[in-house]
Design a protein around this motif. Structure first.
Motif, PDB file in Angstrom:
ATOM      1  N   GLY A  53      44.066  38.539  57.376  1.00 41.14           N
ATOM      2  CA  GLY A  53      43.454  37.936  56.201  1.00 41.14           C
ATOM      3  C   GLY A  53      42.384  38.828  55.598  1.00 41.14           C
ATOM      4  N   MET A  54      41.529  39.426  56.455  1.00 42.43           N
ATOM      5  CA  MET A  54      40.501  40.344  55.946  1.00 42.43           C
ATOM      6  C   MET A  54      41.141  41.580  55.313  1.00 42.43           C
ATOM      7  SD  MET A  54      37.484  39.013  56.441  1.00 42.43           S
ATOM      8  CE  MET A  54      38.328  37.531  55.877  1.00 42.43           C
ATOM      9  N   LEU A  55      42.228  42.051  55.922  1.00 45.18           N
ATOM     10  CA  LEU A  55      42.924  43.216  55.361  1.00 45.18           C
ATOM     11  C   LEU A  55      43.461  42.913  53.969  1.00 45.18           C
ATOM     12  CD1 LEU A  55      44.106  46.088  55.737  1.00 45.18           C
ATOM     13  CD2 LEU A  55      46.100  45.009  56.812  1.00 45.18           C
ATOM     14  N   LEU A  56      44.066  41.755  53.803  1.00 48.08           N
ATOM     15  CA  LEU A  56      44.630  41.392  52.499  1.00 48.08           C
ATOM     16  C   LEU A  56      43.534  41.126  51.467  1.00 48.08           C
ATOM     17  CD1 LEU A  56      47.529  39.038  53.669  1.00 48.08           C
ATOM     18  CD2 LEU A  56      47.755  41.310  52.663  1.00 48.08           C
ATOM     19  N   MET A  57      42.472  40.463  51.879  1.00 46.46           N
ATOM     20  CA  MET A  57      41.399  40.171  50.927  1.00 46.46           C
ATOM     21  C   MET A  57      40.697  41.450  50.487  1.00 46.46           C
ATOM     22  SD  MET A  57      39.760  36.644  52.486  1.00 46.46           S
ATOM     23  CE  MET A  57      38.742  36.356  51.061  1.00 46.46           C
ATOM     24  N   TYR A  58      40.566  42.401  51.393  1.00 53.00           N
ATOM     25  CA  TYR A  58      39.963  43.678  51.001  1.00 53.00           C
ATOM     26  C   TYR A  58      40.878  44.430  50.023  1.00 53.00           C
ATOM     27  CZ  TYR A  58      38.007  48.373  51.348  1.00 53.00           C
ATOM     28  OH  TYR A  58      37.474  49.599  51.063  1.00 53.00           O
ATOM     29  N   SER A  59      42.180  44.356  50.254  1.00 50.72           N
ATOM     30  CA  SER A  59      43.112  45.025  49.346  1.00 50.72           C
ATOM     31  C   SER A  59      43.148  44.358  47.976  1.00 50.72           C
ATOM     32  CB  SER A  59      44.518  45.038  49.957  1.00 50.72           C
ATOM     33  OG  SER A  59      44.525  45.693  51.214  1.00 50.72           O
ATOM     34  N   MET A  60      42.790  43.067  47.915  1.00 56.90           N
ATOM     35  CA  MET A  60      42.821  42.354  46.644  1.00 56.90           C
ATOM     36  C   MET A  60      41.593  42.609  45.779  1.00 56.90           C
ATOM     37  SD  MET A  60      45.681  40.775  46.473  1.00 56.90           S
ATOM     38  CE  MET A  60      46.381  42.139  47.374  1.00 56.90           C
ATOM     39  N   ARG A  61      40.715  43.542  46.202  1.00 65.21           N
ATOM     40  CA  ARG A  61      39.544  43.842  45.379  1.00 65.21           C
ATOM     41  C   ARG A  61      39.952  44.420  44.029  1.00 65.21           C
ATOM     42  NH1 ARG A  61      40.476  47.959  48.819  1.00 65.21           N
ATOM     43  NH2 ARG A  61      40.101  50.101  48.105  1.00 65.21           N
ATOM     44  N   VAL A  62      41.178  44.946  43.939  1.00 68.56           N
ATOM     45  CA  VAL A  62      41.652  45.473  42.664  1.00 68.56           C
ATOM     46  C   VAL A  62      41.783  44.360  41.631  1.00 68.56           C
ATOM     47  CG1 VAL A  62      44.103  45.242  43.289  1.00 68.56           C
ATOM     48  CG2 VAL A  62      43.412  46.948  41.623  1.00 68.56           C
ATOM     49  N   ILE A  63      42.021  43.125  42.077  1.00 69.69           N
ATOM     50  CA  ILE A  63      42.109  41.999  41.143  1.00 69.69           C
ATOM     51  C   ILE A  63      40.736  41.715  40.528  1.00 69.69           C
ATOM     52  CG2 ILE A  63      42.785  39.595  40.894  1.00 69.69           C
ATOM     53  CD1 ILE A  63      45.068  41.502  41.544  1.00 69.69           C
ATOM     54  N   GLU A  64      39.683  41.774  41.356  1.00 70.03           N
ATOM     55  CA  GLU A  64      38.334  41.551  40.826  1.00 70.03           C
ATOM     56  C   GLU A  64      37.959  42.637  39.831  1.00 70.03           C
ATOM     57  OE1 GLU A  64      33.738  40.917  42.424  1.00 70.03           O
ATOM     58  OE2 GLU A  64      35.351  41.403  43.824  1.00 70.03           O
ATOM     59  N   ARG A  65      38.338  43.882  40.115  1.00 64.20           N
ATOM     60  CA  ARG A  65      38.038  44.963  39.172  1.00 64.20           C
ATOM     61  C   ARG A  65      38.798  44.781  37.869  1.00 64.20           C
ATOM     62  NH1 ARG A  65      38.666  50.037  43.411  1.00 64.20           N
ATOM     63  NH2 ARG A  65      36.845  49.541  44.716  1.00 64.20           N
ATOM     64  N   GLN A  66      40.004  44.251  37.963  1.00 65.77           N
ATOM     65  CA  GLN A  66      40.812  44.054  36.762  1.00 65.77           C
ATOM     66  C   GLN A  66      40.269  42.897  35.923  1.00 65.77           C
ATOM     67  OE1 GLN A  66      43.350  46.009  35.909  1.00 65.77           O
ATOM     68  NE2 GLN A  66      44.004  44.877  34.099  1.00 65.77           N
ATOM     69  N   TYR A  67      39.853  41.809  36.587  1.00 64.64           N
ATOM     70  CA  TYR A  67      39.404  40.624  35.877  1.00 64.64           C
ATOM     71  C   TYR A  67      37.933  40.709  35.461  1.00 64.64           C
ATOM     72  CZ  TYR A  67      43.639  37.940  36.916  1.00 64.64           C
ATOM     73  OH  TYR A  67      44.931  37.485  36.975  1.00 64.64           O
ATOM     74  N   GLY A  68      37.110  41.341  36.264  1.00 62.61           N
ATOM     75  CA  GLY A  68      35.671  41.261  36.063  1.00 62.61           C
ATOM     76  C   GLY A  68      35.081  40.122  36.877  1.00 62.61           C
ATOM     77  N   SER A  69      33.786  40.165  37.125  1.00 66.91           N
ATOM     78  CA  SER A  69      33.153  39.192  38.020  1.00 66.91           C
ATOM     79  C   SER A  69      33.249  37.767  37.490  1.00 66.91           C
ATOM     80  CB  SER A  69      31.681  39.574  38.239  1.00 66.91           C
ATOM     81  OG  SER A  69      31.578  40.842  38.836  1.00 66.91           O
ATOM     82  N   ALA A  70      33.005  37.562  36.200  1.00 67.36           N
ATOM     83  CA  ALA A  70      33.005  36.210  35.636  1.00 67.36           C
ATOM     84  C   ALA A  70      34.401  35.584  35.700  1.00 67.36           C
ATOM     85  CB  ALA A  70      32.490  36.247  34.206  1.00 67.36           C
ATOM     86  N   LYS A  71      35.398  36.320  35.276  1.00 63.22           N
ATOM     87  CA  LYS A  71      36.759  35.784  35.286  1.00 63.22           C
ATOM     88  C   LYS A  71      37.272  35.615  36.710  1.00 63.22           C
ATOM     89  CE  LYS A  71      41.392  36.542  33.434  1.00 63.22           C
ATOM     90  NZ  LYS A  71      42.265  37.403  32.603  1.00 63.22           N
ATOM     91  N   TYR A  72      36.902  36.533  37.605  1.00 58.24           N
ATOM     92  CA  TYR A  72      37.366  36.427  38.990  1.00 58.24           C
ATOM     93  C   TYR A  72      36.780  35.199  39.674  1.00 58.24           C
ATOM     94  CZ  TYR A  72      38.421  37.823  43.783  1.00 58.24           C
ATOM     95  OH  TYR A  72      38.890  37.853  45.065  1.00 58.24           O
ATOM     96  N   ALA A  73      35.488  34.905  39.420  1.00 55.88           N
ATOM     97  CA  ALA A  73      34.880  33.699  39.995  1.00 55.88           C
ATOM     98  C   ALA A  73      35.561  32.442  39.469  1.00 55.88           C
ATOM     99  CB  ALA A  73      33.387  33.675  39.682  1.00 55.88           C
ATOM    100  N   ALA A  74      35.869  32.412  38.184  1.00 57.02           N
ATOM    101  CA  ALA A  74      36.579  31.260  37.625  1.00 57.02           C
ATOM    102  C   ALA A  74      37.977  31.146  38.213  1.00 57.02           C
ATOM    103  CB  ALA A  74      36.647  31.384  36.106  1.00 57.02           C
ATOM    104  N   PHE A  75      38.649  32.272  38.411  1.00 57.37           N
ATOM    105  CA  PHE A  75      39.984  32.261  39.007  1.00 57.37           C
ATOM    106  C   PHE A  75      39.954  31.696  40.423  1.00 57.37           C
ATOM    107  CE2 PHE A  75      42.485  34.852  42.038  1.00 57.37           C
ATOM    108  CZ  PHE A  75      43.738  34.319  41.797  1.00 57.37           C
TER     109      PHE A  75
END
Length: 324
Positions: A53-75
């Motif tokens: 789970g930690m491995l996958l969540m760390y790899s998903m940091r690209v989604i936060e970079r794509q969305y931005g902090s505000a949109k990622y928190a809402a997502f």
């Protein structure tokens, strides 16, 4: 990711794992423990799923970079709410089929992010194994598949709920992709995160005047620098002088020195070399004397290494023989 990892470790140390799984009965319907709807997404209950789970969540940091902090928190917020309602529906409809429990862990959130990753991030390269074509994403899908089937239907159902929540967000039903937290909520969260994660300033001394020991150290360092510069300039001047002397010596030997005052050779030495080398003109013999610094023996060596003018090699040889 830090929150989930910390909660998982504390749950294991403090023996709090039973409060993180979700059951419709008796937790919700009898004891009304609605807080479990939130805590069921907070911590994994075994080390293997925590690692993947930690491995996958760390790899998903690209989604936060794509969305931005505000949109990622809402997502994340929308995904957790939608997935929670879908899990409740699965518990209600699957009770007769034996599905009564959802293990603790953010399975739905991870697979919702994985759906966004699948739709947003393109494959970098492809390769073939035994005729089958794969791409670089399979190295992320492999641990996701392990999590998907780790506890059979207990993990398959929340993972499917996460995929459905991700697809719903991606479809932008009801313009949910445009929703954001209010500005004051974002500002408070930003201040809290900055205060907890940002590093503090470097401490500085309040003393403005150097102490006696510090002053002595500064003066010693300055003196060493002056000595070093003086030695460097002396060495540079010495190298320049040596280079000039060598250049003047070479110019004197080759006759190129502008200020070289070499006395002409004596007439007797000149006649001697002209007798020994009758095939050479007088100018050649004078250049040999100049290069030899009026040294007759050296001038003879120079003339021996100087080729005779063309067409006079035979007579030159005879004259040399007679002189010898």
């Amino acid at each position: 990711m830090l929150f989930v990892g910390t909660c998982s470790v504390l749950a294991s140390i403090l023996d709090l794992k039973p409060i993180f799984h979700l059951q419709l009965s008796p937790h919700v319907t009898i004891h009304h423990q609605f807080w479990r709807l939130f805590t069921s997404h907070c911590a994994f209950t075994n080390s293997g799923e925590l690692f993947f789970g930690m491995l996958l969540m760390y790899s998903m940091r690209v989604i936060e970079r794509q969305y931005g902090s505000a949109k990622y928190a809402a997502f994340v917020f929308i995904t957790l709410w939608v997935a929670t309602f879908l899990e409740l529906g699965a518990l209600v409809s699957g009770a007769k089929l034996g599905f009564r429990r959802i293990p603790g862990g953010p399975y739905a959130l991870i697979f919702s992010m994985l759906y966004q990753y699948h739709r947003i991030v393109p494959a970098t390269y492809r390769f073939r194994i035994f005729g089958a074509t794969f791409n670089d994403k399979m190295f992320l899908y492999a641990p996701a598949l392990q999590m998907f089937i780790s506890q059979s239907f207990a993990t398959i159902i929340p993972c499917i709920c996460g995929l459905m929540a991700g697809a719903l967000y991606r479809s932008d039903t009801g313009n949910i992709k445009k929703w954001r937290f209010p500005g004051y909520v974002r500002s408070v969260a930003s201040r809290v995160s900055d205060a907890s994660l940002a590093s503090g300033p470097i401490p500085r001394t309040s003393s403005t005047m150097p102490t006696a020991a510090r002053s002595s150290e500064i003066l010693t360092t300055a003196a060493n620098l002056r000595n070093r510069r003086s030695n460097t300039s002396n060495n540079t001047r010495a190298r320049t002088t040596n280079t000039t002397d060598v250049r003047e010596y070479i110019d004197t030997l080759t006759g190129r020195g502008a200020g070289a005052e070499i006395q002409p050779p004596s007439e007797e030495d000149t006649r001697l070399l002209m007798t020994m080398f009758p095939d050479h003109p007088r100018e050649t013999i004078m250049r040999a004397f100049a290069a030899a610094h009026n040294n007759t023996n050296r001038a003879v060596e120079i003339m021996l290494s100087t080729p005779a003018p063309a067409g006079t090699s035979g007579s030159g040889g005879g004259s040399s023989s007679r002189s010898t």
